[in-house]
Scaffold this motif. Structure first.
Motif, PDB file in Angstrom:
ATOM      1  N   ILE A  37     -43.745  12.470 -15.505  1.00 33.19           N
ATOM      2  CA  ILE A  37     -44.073  12.203 -16.906  1.00 33.19           C
ATOM      3  C   ILE A  37     -43.146  13.032 -17.794  1.00 33.19           C
ATOM      4  O   ILE A  37     -42.960  14.229 -17.558  1.00 33.19           O
ATOM      5  CB  ILE A  37     -45.547  12.565 -17.227  1.00 33.19           C
ATOM      6  N   ARG A  38     -42.573  12.394 -18.776  1.00 29.34           N
ATOM      7  CA  ARG A  38     -41.795  13.122 -19.773  1.00 29.34           C
ATOM      8  C   ARG A  38     -42.342  12.779 -21.154  1.00 29.34           C
ATOM      9  O   ARG A  38     -42.587  11.592 -21.451  1.00 29.34           O
ATOM     10  CB  ARG A  38     -40.310  12.758 -19.711  1.00 29.34           C
ATOM     11  N   ILE A  39     -42.554  13.797 -21.990  1.00 26.83           N
ATOM     12  CA  ILE A  39     -43.147  13.597 -23.311  1.00 26.83           C
ATOM     13  C   ILE A  39     -42.261  14.262 -24.361  1.00 26.83           C
ATOM     14  O   ILE A  39     -41.952  15.451 -24.257  1.00 26.83           O
ATOM     15  CB  ILE A  39     -44.576  14.166 -23.372  1.00 26.83           C
ATOM     16  N   LYS A  40     -41.861  13.501 -25.364  1.00 22.39           N
ATOM     17  CA  LYS A  40     -41.025  14.002 -26.462  1.00 22.39           C
ATOM     18  C   LYS A  40     -41.880  14.007 -27.737  1.00 22.39           C
ATOM     19  O   LYS A  40     -42.553  13.021 -28.049  1.00 22.39           O
ATOM     20  CB  LYS A  40     -39.794  13.122 -26.655  1.00 22.39           C
ATOM     21  N   LYS A  41     -41.807  15.083 -28.507  1.00 21.00           N
ATOM     22  CA  LYS A  41     -42.599  15.233 -29.729  1.00 21.00           C
ATOM     23  C   LYS A  41     -41.726  14.993 -30.960  1.00 21.00           C
ATOM     24  O   LYS A  41     -40.602  15.477 -31.040  1.00 21.00           O
ATOM     25  CB  LYS A  41     -43.183  16.636 -29.818  1.00 21.00           C
ATOM     26  N   HIS A  42     -42.281  14.274 -31.927  1.00 19.89           N
ATOM     27  CA  HIS A  42     -41.587  14.023 -33.199  1.00 19.89           C
ATOM     28  C   HIS A  42     -42.585  14.215 -34.339  1.00 19.89           C
ATOM     29  O   HIS A  42     -43.645  13.581 -34.373  1.00 19.89           O
ATOM     30  CB  HIS A  42     -40.987  12.625 -33.224  1.00 19.89           C
ATOM     31  N   LEU A  43     -42.243  15.089 -35.276  1.00 21.53           N
ATOM     32  CA  LEU A  43     -43.179  15.519 -36.317  1.00 21.53           C
ATOM     33  C   LEU A  43     -43.254  14.570 -37.508  1.00 21.53           C
ATOM     34  O   LEU A  43     -44.118  14.728 -38.360  1.00 21.53           O
ATOM     35  CB  LEU A  43     -42.814  16.922 -36.804  1.00 21.53           C
ATOM     36  N   GLY A  44     -42.331  13.617 -37.609  1.00 17.49           N
ATOM     37  CA  GLY A  44     -42.395  12.647 -38.703  1.00 17.49           C
ATOM     38  C   GLY A  44     -41.695  13.086 -39.976  1.00 17.49           C
ATOM     39  O   GLY A  44     -42.100  12.682 -41.080  1.00 17.49           O
ATOM     40  N   ALA A  45     -40.662  13.900 -39.855  1.00 18.59           N
ATOM     41  CA  ALA A  45     -39.926  14.346 -41.037  1.00 18.59           C
ATOM     42  C   ALA A  45     -39.246  13.162 -41.729  1.00 18.59           C
ATOM     43  O   ALA A  45     -38.993  12.119 -41.115  1.00 18.59           O
ATOM     44  CB  ALA A  45     -38.874  15.391 -40.644  1.00 18.59           C
ATOM     45  N   SER A  46     -38.952  13.336 -43.021  1.00 19.94           N
ATOM     46  CA  SER A  46     -38.340  12.249 -43.788  1.00 19.94           C
ATOM     47  C   SER A  46     -36.915  11.953 -43.329  1.00 19.94           C
ATOM     48  O   SER A  46     -36.396  10.863 -43.582  1.00 19.94           O
ATOM     49  CB  SER A  46     -38.342  12.600 -45.277  1.00 19.94           C
ATOM     50  N   ASP A  47     -36.266  12.926 -42.667  1.00 18.17           N
ATOM     51  CA  ASP A  47     -34.907  12.702 -42.167  1.00 18.17           C
ATOM     52  C   ASP A  47     -34.867  12.560 -40.645  1.00 18.17           C
ATOM     53  O   ASP A  47     -33.836  12.757 -40.011  1.00 18.17           O
ATOM     54  CB  ASP A  47     -33.989  13.851 -42.592  1.00 18.17           C
ATOM     55  N   GLN A  48     -35.997  12.188 -40.061  1.00 17.80           N
ATOM     56  CA  GLN A  48     -36.093  12.039 -38.610  1.00 17.80           C
ATOM     57  C   GLN A  48     -35.126  10.956 -38.105  1.00 17.80           C
ATOM     58  O   GLN A  48     -34.950   9.927 -38.751  1.00 17.80           O
ATOM     59  CB  GLN A  48     -37.542  11.665 -38.257  1.00 17.80           C
ATOM     60  N   THR A  49     -34.506  11.230 -36.957  1.00 16.33           N
ATOM     61  CA  THR A  49     -33.579  10.261 -36.367  1.00 16.33           C
ATOM     62  C   THR A  49     -34.182   9.663 -35.103  1.00 16.33           C
ATOM     63  O   THR A  49     -35.202  10.142 -34.595  1.00 16.33           O
ATOM     64  CB  THR A  49     -32.233  10.941 -36.036  1.00 16.33           C
ATOM     65  N   VAL A  50     -33.529   8.636 -34.581  1.00 14.42           N
ATOM     66  CA  VAL A  50     -34.034   7.966 -33.390  1.00 14.42           C
ATOM     67  C   VAL A  50     -34.037   8.930 -32.204  1.00 14.42           C
ATOM     68  O   VAL A  50     -33.164   9.795 -32.089  1.00 14.42           O
ATOM     69  CB  VAL A  50     -33.177   6.718 -33.077  1.00 14.42           C
ATOM     70  N   ASP A  51     -35.037   8.797 -31.350  1.00 20.40           N
ATOM     71  CA  ASP A  51     -35.077   9.586 -30.118  1.00 20.40           C
ATOM     72  C   ASP A  51     -33.979   9.068 -29.191  1.00 20.40           C
ATOM     73  O   ASP A  51     -33.958   7.896 -28.804  1.00 20.40           O
ATOM     74  CB  ASP A  51     -36.459   9.437 -29.459  1.00 20.40           C
TER      75      ASP A  51
END
Length: 347
Positions: A37-51
């Motif tokens: 299992i691999r889990i990546k976290k993304h906080l939802g910033a306005s300048d967030q880029t694609v994983d």
């Protein structure tokens, strides 16, 4: 997706209700899952880029799949029938929620202060989207929530805090009702703005006598038995039990039970945004004792009552009733013109 806004942090990750550790690349290191299992976290910033991993591993997205303003997890499970013997596990997360504005400082930061969270929901696009809030009143309520209260077991905690979630499909009114339970609060519209009063005693803002009245008093000394209660019991989300819904110790009163001819009448109090048993009991006790203040009255006042609003405490002296600066909470307010008397009044 975890939230339709940026969050301050995504902390513990749970796989099948167990906290797991992640390495630098997001792989679950626990032996049970064998790095499947691999889990990546993304906080939802306005300048967030694609994983980048998601982009490389999926042929259904392109670089525009950024999720800006959306906090989310990208979880990839590598098929292994020996590891996932019971199928795909449930993956959840402990989230530090939205960064909210604080009218006391002018800053924006994570907070579980109920007054600040309610204010944010009122002004946010996903909430009421109404900027008409009284920042001075909300600052006072925030200070009340931030006060430290001594606990019977030792130590202190904030008087009130808000911890919980809601679905976007729930009506705005229902969400606000649930939110205000976390601070035993009263949310109301007054003088052109939304205002909040947290559950906390304040001194009378005005002292009235019979000279201030412009009409007779309509009084009710006791509530109907169907409207009163002598026991408060209910549920909260217990932080000590991984935030499962649990019963808080009931609050009762032998004196109130005796007043009601030993007929137990219970109120079921749901506290979906409260995670402390001590806070839940404190709110339940306030609810019980407030409900036993049964004397209510209404009357027409002169313009001396114009500055009084819902949530305020006033005092009234009436020797006929034996009241000497007797305190009342204002629960309704109406400004009108009396055509017969030719004057302006506050009811």
């Amino acid at each position: 997706a975890l939230a339709g806004h940026e969050v301050a942090g995504i902390d513990n990750i749970y796989v099948s209700d167990e906290i797991v550790a992640l390495d630098a690349n997001g792989f679950v290191t626990d032996a049970r899952w064998n790095s499947k299992i691999r889990i990546k976290k993304h906080l939802g910033a306005s300048d967030q880029t694609v994983d980048t991993d998601l982009l490389a591993e999926s042929n259904q997205i392109d670089s525009n799949f950024k999720g800006q303003g959306i906090a989310y997890l990208y979880a990839r499970l590598e098929y292994d029938q020996d590891v996932f013997t019971n199928g795909i596990p449930v993956i959840t997360a402990m989230v530090r929620g939205k960064k909210v504005g604080d009218p006391r400082t002018g800053g924006v930061a994570y907070s579980n202060n109920p007054a600040l969270c309610i204010r944010d929901y009122l002004i946010s696009d996903y909430g009421l989207a109404d900027s008409s809030v009284d920042n001075t009143i909300f600052a006072v309520a925030a200070n009340v929530c931030d006060e430290n209260v001594e606990l019977a077991v030792g130590g202190t905690e904030k008087r009130y805090s808000m911890n919980g979630t809601f679905k976007s499909g729930v009506t705005i009114g229902a969400v606000l009702q649930q939110m205000t339970t976390s601070c035993a609060g009263t949310l109301f519209w007054g003088q052109g703005n939304w205002q909040l009063k947290a559950g906390y005693y304040t001194a009378p803002v005005k002292n009235f006598t019979l000279d201030d009245l412009r009409g007779p008093i309509s009084m009710q000394t006791r509530s109907s038995m169907r409207d009163i209660f002598n026991v408060v019991r209910g549920t909260f989300n217990d932080a000590g039990q991984d935030y499962i819904t649990a019963d808080f110790p009931e609050i009762n009163s032998a004196a109130f039970l005796a007043e009601d001819n030993d007929v137990e009448t219970a109120l079921d109090l749901q506290l979906p945004f409260t995670t402390s048993a001590a806070t839940a009991q404190r709110i339940a006790k306030l609810t019980l004792f407030r409900g036993r203040e049964q004397i209510s009255f209404s009357a027409d006042f002169g313009l001396s009552a114009f500055g009084v609003q819902v949530g305020d405490i006033i005092s009234l002296t009436n020797t006929r009733y034996g009241w000497s600066a007797k305190e009342f909470e204002v629960v309704g307010w109406r400004f009108f013109s009396n055509q017969d008397a030719g004057d302006l009044r506050i009811n």
